[in-house]
Design a protein around this motif. Structure first.
Motif: not given
Length: 80
Positions: A49-57
């Motif tokens: 989830q952390d990697a997906v959120e970073a890519a989204a931001l």
């Protein structure tokens, strides 16, 4: 029969799908900011989830979000 085949299609077994071909390697997430679609990202299906959120931001350019709503396999909503 004209093409040289002796069997008919009626009596041949139906092809069986392999389980390895039924799994997606990547997932595409729509990224929303305050409920409005701002972009899409494609990440690995097993990404944390952390990697997906970073890519989204990084995609939408929000530096300090108030809240991030993450629905696995569906969408990401950033409240700015």
């Amino acid at each position: 029969h004209r093409l040289g085949h002796t069997d008919t299609v009626t009596y041949t077994p139906f092809p069986v799908a392999g389980p390895a071909w039924l799994v997606d390697d990547t997932v595409e997430y729509p990224v929303q900011v305050n409920g409005k679609l701002r972009g899409r990202i494609t990440v690995a299906a097993d990404a944390p989830q952390d990697a997906v959120e970073a890519a989204a931001l990084a995609e939408v350019g929000v530096t300090t979000p108030k809240k991030i709503i993450f629905v696995p396999g569906k969408m990401i909503n950033v409240v700015a």
